[in-house]
Motif scaffolding. Sequence first.
Motif, PDB file in Angstrom:
ATOM      1  N   PHE A   9       0.814  -1.217   0.000  1.00  0.00           N
ATOM      2  CA  PHE A   9       0.000   0.000   0.000  1.00  0.00           C
ATOM      3  C   PHE A   9       0.847   1.266   0.000  1.00  0.00           C
ATOM      4  O   PHE A   9       0.406   2.305   0.473  1.00  0.00           O
ATOM      5  N   ALA A  10       2.052   1.202  -0.525  1.00  0.00           N
ATOM      6  CA  ALA A  10       2.945   2.364  -0.536  1.00  0.00           C
ATOM      7  C   ALA A  10       2.322   3.513  -1.323  1.00  0.00           C
ATOM      8  O   ALA A  10       1.737   3.322  -2.384  1.00  0.00           O
ATOM      9  N   GLY A  11       2.436   4.709  -0.763  1.00  0.00           N
ATOM     10  CA  GLY A  11       1.989   5.907  -1.456  1.00  0.00           C
ATOM     11  C   GLY A  11       0.499   6.166  -1.427  1.00  0.00           C
ATOM     12  O   GLY A  11       0.030   7.142  -2.000  1.00  0.00           O
ATOM     13  N   LEU A  12      -0.263   5.305  -0.780  1.00  0.00           N
ATOM     14  CA  LEU A  12      -1.711   5.507  -0.705  1.00  0.00           C
ATOM     15  C   LEU A  12      -2.070   6.232   0.586  1.00  0.00           C
ATOM     16  O   LEU A  12      -1.556   5.903   1.653  1.00  0.00           O
ATOM     17  N   ASP A  13      -2.965   7.197   0.484  1.00  0.00           N
ATOM     18  CA  ASP A  13      -3.356   7.962   1.662  1.00  0.00           C
ATOM     19  C   ASP A  13      -4.272   7.170   2.581  1.00  0.00           C
ATOM     20  O   ASP A  13      -4.077   7.142   3.777  1.00  0.00           O
ATOM     21  N   ASP A  14      -5.256   6.514   2.023  1.00  0.00           N
ATOM     22  CA  ASP A  14      -6.266   5.821   2.832  1.00  0.00           C
ATOM     23  C   ASP A  14      -5.953   4.329   2.893  1.00  0.00           C
ATOM     24  O   ASP A  14      -6.681   3.507   2.347  1.00  0.00           O
ATOM     25  N   LYS A  15      -4.877   3.981   3.575  1.00  0.00           N
ATOM     26  CA  LYS A  15      -4.445   2.579   3.638  1.00  0.00           C
ATOM     27  C   LYS A  15      -5.515   1.678   4.253  1.00  0.00           C
ATOM     28  O   LYS A  15      -5.795   0.601   3.739  1.00  0.00           O
ATOM     29  N   LEU A  16      -6.128   2.116   5.346  1.00  0.00           N
ATOM     30  CA  LEU A  16      -7.153   1.308   5.996  1.00  0.00           C
ATOM     31  C   LEU A  16      -8.343   1.089   5.057  1.00  0.00           C
ATOM     32  O   LEU A  16      -8.886  -0.015   4.978  1.00  0.00           O
ATOM     33  N   GLY A  17      -8.729   2.103   4.327  1.00  0.00           N
ATOM     34  CA  GLY A  17      -9.811   1.959   3.357  1.00  0.00           C
ATOM     35  C   GLY A  17      -9.480   0.938   2.283  1.00  0.00           C
ATOM     36  O   GLY A  17     -10.316   0.126   1.903  1.00  0.00           O
ATOM     37  N   TRP A  18      -8.241   0.973   1.790  1.00  0.00           N
ATOM     38  CA  TRP A  18      -7.807   0.007   0.781  1.00  0.00           C
ATOM     39  C   TRP A  18      -7.765  -1.406   1.341  1.00  0.00           C
ATOM     40  O   TRP A  18      -8.155  -2.361   0.670  1.00  0.00           O
ATOM     41  N   ILE A  19      -7.289  -1.538   2.572  1.00  0.00           N
ATOM     42  CA  ILE A  19      -7.254  -2.860   3.207  1.00  0.00           C
ATOM     43  C   ILE A  19      -8.661  -3.421   3.309  1.00  0.00           C
ATOM     44  O   ILE A  19      -8.909  -4.584   2.957  1.00  0.00           O
ATOM     45  N   ASN A  20      -9.598  -2.610   3.763  1.00  0.00           N
ATOM     46  CA  ASN A  20     -10.989  -3.058   3.881  1.00  0.00           C
ATOM     47  C   ASN A  20     -11.584  -3.415   2.522  1.00  0.00           C
ATOM     48  O   ASN A  20     -12.307  -4.404   2.394  1.00  0.00           O
ATOM     49  N   LYS A  21     -11.286  -2.611   1.512  1.00  0.00           N
ATOM     50  CA  LYS A  21     -11.814  -2.868   0.164  1.00  0.00           C
ATOM     51  C   LYS A  21     -11.321  -4.218  -0.370  1.00  0.00           C
ATOM     52  O   LYS A  21     -12.100  -5.033  -0.863  1.00  0.00           O
ATOM     53  N   ILE A  22     -10.031  -4.476  -0.243  1.00  0.00           N
ATOM     54  CA  ILE A  22      -9.478  -5.739  -0.742  1.00  0.00           C
ATOM     55  C   ILE A  22      -9.990  -6.907   0.088  1.00  0.00           C
ATOM     56  O   ILE A  22     -10.296  -7.980  -0.445  1.00  0.00           O
ATOM     57  N   HIS A  23     -10.118  -6.706   1.385  1.00  0.00           N
ATOM     58  CA  HIS A  23     -10.660  -7.762   2.244  1.00  0.00           C
ATOM     59  C   HIS A  23     -12.092  -8.110   1.835  1.00  0.00           C
ATOM     60  O   HIS A  23     -12.458  -9.285   1.735  1.00  0.00           O
TER      61      HIS A  23
END
Length: 119
Positions: A98-112
């Motif tokens: 998740f390098a360079g992404l502002d909303d890491k938690l949002g991305w983690i939840n989306k992929i999950h």
Amino acid sequence: MFFIRMSNWSERFLDRWWNLTSFIQFGSTKSGDNAALKHLIEHLSPEEMQEHVRIANMQCLFNSYPWAPTWKSVHRLIFHLPTTWKGVYSNGDFMVHFAGLDDKLGWINKIHRQRRFLR
């Protein structure tokens, strides 16, 4: 992302990388470590490259990244399609970076959520 085998050569390589301080960018959001590593690898002898370095053909084998429809991502996709597409996350990849992404938690939840939906 890289893996390294414990050896005398690896220790010397890591020492050389650590001491490439000219790549440090004070006052920047970039640390310079990636540029220093690329420089070091590009300047290895052909013998060292053959004996000690392997570069995966597909980045997503162990270091995928999520793709988002931003202007920067679309530009990369259009002008660097083979390189960009080889690193984009898909279900089953070993790891997402998740390098360079502002909303890491949002991305983690989306992929999950995507993974649970695909089961």
